[in-house]
Write an enzyme that holds these catalytic residues in place. Structure first.
Site, PDB file in Angstrom:
ATOM      1  CG  HIS A 108      -1.966  -1.114   1.331  1.00 33.62           C
ATOM      2  ND1 HIS A 108      -3.059  -0.989   0.450  1.00 33.62           N
ATOM      3  CD2 HIS A 108      -1.969  -2.452   1.818  1.00 33.62           C
ATOM      4  CE1 HIS A 108      -3.781  -2.088   0.513  1.00 33.62           C
ATOM      5  NE2 HIS A 108      -3.192  -2.742   1.630  1.00 33.62           N
ATOM      6  CG  HIS A 118      -1.971  -9.761  -4.174  1.00 34.86           C
ATOM      7  ND1 HIS A 118      -2.729 -10.662  -5.262  1.00 34.86           N
ATOM      8  CD2 HIS A 118      -1.804 -10.358  -3.221  1.00 34.86           C
ATOM      9  CE1 HIS A 118      -2.714 -11.790  -4.936  1.00 34.86           C
ATOM     10  NE2 HIS A 118      -2.189 -11.790  -3.588  1.00 34.86           N
ATOM     11  CG  ASN A 120       0.000 -16.006  -3.176  1.00 34.21           C
ATOM     12  OD1 ASN A 120      -0.699 -17.107  -3.901  1.00 34.21           O
ATOM     13  ND2 ASN A 120       0.515 -16.128  -2.141  1.00 34.21           N
ATOM     14  CB  THR A 121       4.126 -17.473  -6.687  1.00 35.54           C
ATOM     15  OG1 THR A 121       5.253 -17.092  -6.217  1.00 35.54           O
ATOM     16  CG2 THR A 121       3.865 -16.647  -7.898  1.00 35.54           C
ATOM     17  NE  ARG A 122      -2.139 -20.538  -4.107  1.00 27.43           N
ATOM     18  CZ  ARG A 122      -2.364 -19.707  -4.692  1.00 27.43           C
ATOM     19  NH1 ARG A 122      -1.877 -18.425  -4.937  1.00 27.43           N
ATOM     20  NH2 ARG A 122      -3.474 -19.779  -5.504  1.00 27.43           N
ATOM     21  N   GLY A 264      -2.076 -20.307  10.358  1.00 31.03           N
ATOM     22  CA  GLY A 264      -1.037 -19.471   9.973  1.00 31.03           C
ATOM     23  C   GLY A 264      -0.947 -18.459  10.816  1.00 31.03           C
TER      24      GLY A 264
END
Length: 280
Positions: A108, A118, A120-122, A264
């Protein structure tokens, strides 16, 4: 400790190296703006529902002159999905054991002319093995130049692997990052993919290229906009837009739900929320 096989070790090592490269670039941008802001890192450990060790991760947060609040988290966790939640996860319906490693980033920005972002990789292992993730741009004040460049870089990364990736994953992002109760998209999109399985090496290479594409394009957009003057009305526009972002992440975002359902770190899961927002 979680015992990792070779694929899991490779994925974990990549996500950590990508985190290091992104954080270094964000700190360099802060230095260019005359700020000495640095990431603060907080390691965390996880236990599963039985109290057994379940891995953990590191939450990294920077609050500076350019990045009002940015979080870059990495985690490697495992254990057992609880109850019916297992039935919602690819490959976990018959065996609720899982492993997951990945990177999650939300930034932000202080200047409303600079888009929030944003990424995200997983990599997940249940009875199946697959990659997922993506990146999407979220400008309070959209610029066509920024949107086009962001999509062009992601398209190039996709096209290097499969010409069907970009149209499919762009459409997936358009569908996913939508706020039904507001009837608006969260931002100007990007790509989103999930359950990418089969050829592990090819899918890992693609996921790496998504991370490299983000590292290529987003800092360039930040540097283009971070010095622009802005008005109080534009700041208010940013704060109200952030309210939409918060609504999406708390109501619809699957990553938020996954983190909460798997024990988490709460601060890491909710780091996607903006530091200041407004509803009018």
């Amino acid at each position: 400790m979680i015992e990792l096989d070779e694929q899991q070790k490779k994925a974990e090592a990549w996500f950590e190296s990508l985190r290091n490269a992104i954080c270094a670039e964000f700190e360099a941008i802060e230095a260019e703006a005359g700020s000495d802001a640095k990431f603060e890192y907080l390691p965390w450990d996880r236990t599963d529902a039985t109290g057994a060790p379940g891995g953990g991760g590191t939450r990294g947060v920077i609050k500076g002159k350019v990045f009002e609040k940015a979080g870059v988290n990495i985690s490697t966790v495992g254990g057992t999905f609880e109850g019916d939640f297992a039935k919602t996860i690819h490959g976990a319906g018959e065996n609720p054991q899982f492993f997951a490693t990945g990177i999650s980033l939300v930034a932000h920005m202080a200047n409303p002319h600079v888009p929030a972002v944003h990424m995200n990789t997983r990599f997940l292992t249940t009875t199946k093995r697959w990659f997922g993730g993506g990146a999407d741009l979220n400008p309070p004040i959209p610029y066509a130049e920024d949107t086009e460049e962001f999509h062009a870089v992601l398209k190039t990364a996709c096209d290097a692997h499969d010409p069907q990736h970009y149209p499919r994953f762009k459409g997936w992002a358009d569908d996913y990052f939508y706020i039904p109760h507001r009837k608006v998209h969260r931002g100007v999109g990007g790509i989103f993919y999930d359950h990418l399985e089969g050829d592990w090496d090819a899918n890992f290479a693609f996921t790496q290229d998504v991370g490299r594409a983000f590292l290529d394009v987003f800092p360039r957009i930040v540097r283009r906009r971070m010095g622009l003057p802005f008005t109080e009305a534009e700041r208010q526009q940013q704060l109200e837009w952030r309210g939409r972002y918060a609504e999406f992440n708390l109501i619809y975002d699957r990553g938020t739900l996954f983190g909460l359902k798997t024990g988490g770190n709460i601060d890491a899961i909710l780091m996607s929320l903006p530091p200041v927002t407004a509803w009018s």
